[in-house]
Enzyme design. Structure first.
Site, PDB file in Angstrom:
ATOM      1  N   VAL A 134       0.834  -1.198   0.000  1.00 15.22           N
ATOM      2  CA  VAL A 134       0.000   0.000   0.000  1.00 15.22           C
ATOM      3  C   VAL A 134       0.871   1.253   0.000  1.00 15.22           C
ATOM      4  O   VAL A 134       0.573   2.231  -0.703  1.00 15.22           O
ATOM      5  CB  VAL A 134      -0.959  -0.004   1.210  1.00 15.22           C
ATOM      6  CG1 VAL A 134      -1.657   1.340   1.353  1.00 15.22           C
ATOM      7  CG2 VAL A 134      -1.993  -1.121   1.051  1.00 15.22           C
ATOM      8  N   GLU A 135       1.947   1.234   0.766  1.00 21.93           N
ATOM      9  CA  GLU A 135       2.785   2.424   0.888  1.00 21.93           C
ATOM     10  C   GLU A 135       3.540   2.751  -0.394  1.00 21.93           C
ATOM     11  O   GLU A 135       3.563   3.915  -0.826  1.00 21.93           O
ATOM     12  CB  GLU A 135       3.788   2.260   2.042  1.00 21.93           C
ATOM     13  CG  GLU A 135       3.169   2.274   3.424  1.00 21.93           C
ATOM     14  CD  GLU A 135       2.685   3.653   3.838  1.00 21.93           C
ATOM     15  OE1 GLU A 135       3.030   4.637   3.168  1.00 21.93           O
ATOM     16  OE2 GLU A 135       1.944   3.731   4.832  1.00 21.93           O
ATOM     17  N   THR A 136       4.183   1.757  -1.008  1.00 20.71           N
ATOM     18  CA  THR A 136       5.109   2.075  -2.108  1.00 20.71           C
ATOM     19  C   THR A 136       5.040   1.113  -3.297  1.00 20.71           C
ATOM     20  O   THR A 136       5.926   1.140  -4.142  1.00 20.71           O
ATOM     21  CB  THR A 136       6.569   2.075  -1.590  1.00 20.71           C
ATOM     22  OG1 THR A 136       6.900   0.778  -1.069  1.00 20.71           O
ATOM     23  CG2 THR A 136       6.770   3.124  -0.524  1.00 20.71           C
ATOM     24  N   TYR A 330      -7.237   2.865   5.218  1.00 18.32           N
ATOM     25  CA  TYR A 330      -5.860   2.394   5.028  1.00 18.32           C
ATOM     26  C   TYR A 330      -5.671   1.030   5.694  1.00 18.32           C
ATOM     27  O   TYR A 330      -5.135   0.095   5.084  1.00 18.32           O
ATOM     28  CB  TYR A 330      -4.889   3.414   5.624  1.00 18.32           C
ATOM     29  CG  TYR A 330      -3.454   2.932   5.674  1.00 18.32           C
ATOM     30  CD1 TYR A 330      -2.602   3.110   4.593  1.00 18.32           C
ATOM     31  CD2 TYR A 330      -2.950   2.289   6.806  1.00 18.32           C
ATOM     32  CE1 TYR A 330      -1.293   2.669   4.629  1.00 18.32           C
ATOM     33  CE2 TYR A 330      -1.644   1.842   6.850  1.00 18.32           C
ATOM     34  CZ  TYR A 330      -0.819   2.034   5.763  1.00 18.32           C
ATOM     35  OH  TYR A 330       0.475   1.581   5.804  1.00 18.32           O
TER      36      TYR A 330
END
Length: 345
Positions: A134-136, A330
């Site tokens: 999800v982050e990168t 998230y």
């Protein structure tokens, strides 16, 4: 037709004349003063140097190279009002075939580190894999802004029009300089997001200094180049924030039909506040696993545009995920992506 052609020619000549004369008459805005010359920055350098026993000239030397980053100012502004939140659309951005395939490849390449992190910190591999995805997008989108530029801009030129967070970014700028000194790297060499988050897990400098670990054993912490360091650091962060080994993050639940009872369960938002008996007493129907859970839970709601909202019962571990990013959307995306990658393997 001839009149139309004459009009086009006339307009074209006018535009050409304007283009020729504008550069000579227009005034460019004056360049922003160098950060190291500004009184408030010099005061910051003196205070930081006093706190850490440094020479203030070193701090100013680093800040001399910082450049105003207008993009960071623009992206820090709140999004304009638009469509209502939609969990299904949000989820689809992350739980999709390309990201799942990349996650499976990441897991395959770093299976040993993921297993070691799970054994040491109690955080399941799929949760760590979900966060990195999800982050990168498993390192594909880590940001290319110089963290020094971004943090100096947001520390000393925070945009007007929203709540002022310049004090937070001054602290993060200090943490960036501490990180650079500790790792013996130039602050200007560290890159990341428009807000200053760095590496595969998108840690802010303060989080790197507090929670990052040297998980590959090379004597340095590098969350950009070392997937092992990123894996261990994510697990350590969650453990430090209260992750409980073996506890599910969510349980299925049907909320109460009674509006007052539903509002009562929703009032604490994502903070676990009710045990299974309280859920049942309010008219909520928990899954069998949720009914057997002996800890506190929260009734977590996410919107679906114009459709009815979706609900889960979130445990302490769900709340811990929101310490990484303060959003129930998230946290649910992390869990769903991690589960999808695990299934794909």
């Amino acid at each position: 037709m001839p009149m139309r052609i004459a009009l086009i020619v006339s307009v074209a000549l006018g535009l050409l004349l304007a283009a020729c004369t504008t550069p000579a008459t227009a005034k460019k805005p004056p360049p922003a003063p160098a950060y190291d010359t500004r009184p408030e920055v010099r005061a910051f350098a003196d205070e930081m140097a006093a706190r850490h026993g440094w020479d203030a000239r070193w701090v100013l030397l680093q800040l001399r190279g910082a450049k105003l980053q207008p993009m960071a100012q623009r992206l820090m502004m709140p999004a304009p009002p638009g469509q209502p939140k939609n969990w299904a659309a949000y989820r689809d951005r992350f739980v999709e075939p390309q990201r799942i395939a990349a996650g499976a490849a990441f897991w395959q390449a770093h299976a040993e580190a993921l297993a070691r992190a799970e054994a040491r910190y109690g955080v399941p591999a799929e949760v760590i894999v979900g966060i990195v995805g999800v982050e990168t997008f498993y390192g594909r989108v880590m940001g290319r802004y110089r963290a020094l530029d971004v943090l100096a801009t947001l520390a000393f030129d925070f945009p007007t029009g929203r709540s002022d967070r310049s004090a937070y970014f001054r602290d993060e700028l200090e943490q960036l300089l501490l990180l650079a000194r500790h790792e013996d790297v130039g602050p200007a060499s560290l890159t990341g997001s428009f807000a200053g988050a760095i590496g595969l897990p998108q840690f802010m400098p303060g989080s790197i200094n507090r929670y990052a670990v040297d998980f590959d054993g090379d004597g340095h912490i590098d969350l950009t180049a070392s997937a092992e360091d990123a894996i261990g650091s994510i697990a350590h962060f969650l453990a430090q924030h209260g992750w409980r080994s073996g506890m599910p993050a969510t349980f299925d639940v049907t909320p109460p039909d009674d509006a007052a009872q539903r509002a009562k369960l929703l009032a604490p938002d994502i903070v676990p506040s009710f045990d299974a008996a309280a859920f049942t007493a309010a008219g909520a129907v928990l899954s069998p696993a949720g009914q057997a859970h002996d800890g506190l839970m929260a009734l977590v709601s996410v919107d679906n545009g114009g459709a009815p909202p979706s609900f889960v019962a979130g445990t302490v571990n769900f709340f811990v995920l929101t310490r990484y990013n303060r959003s129930s959307y998230y946290a649910r995306a992390v869990l769903d992506l991690g589960a999808a990658v695990k299934a794909a393997r």
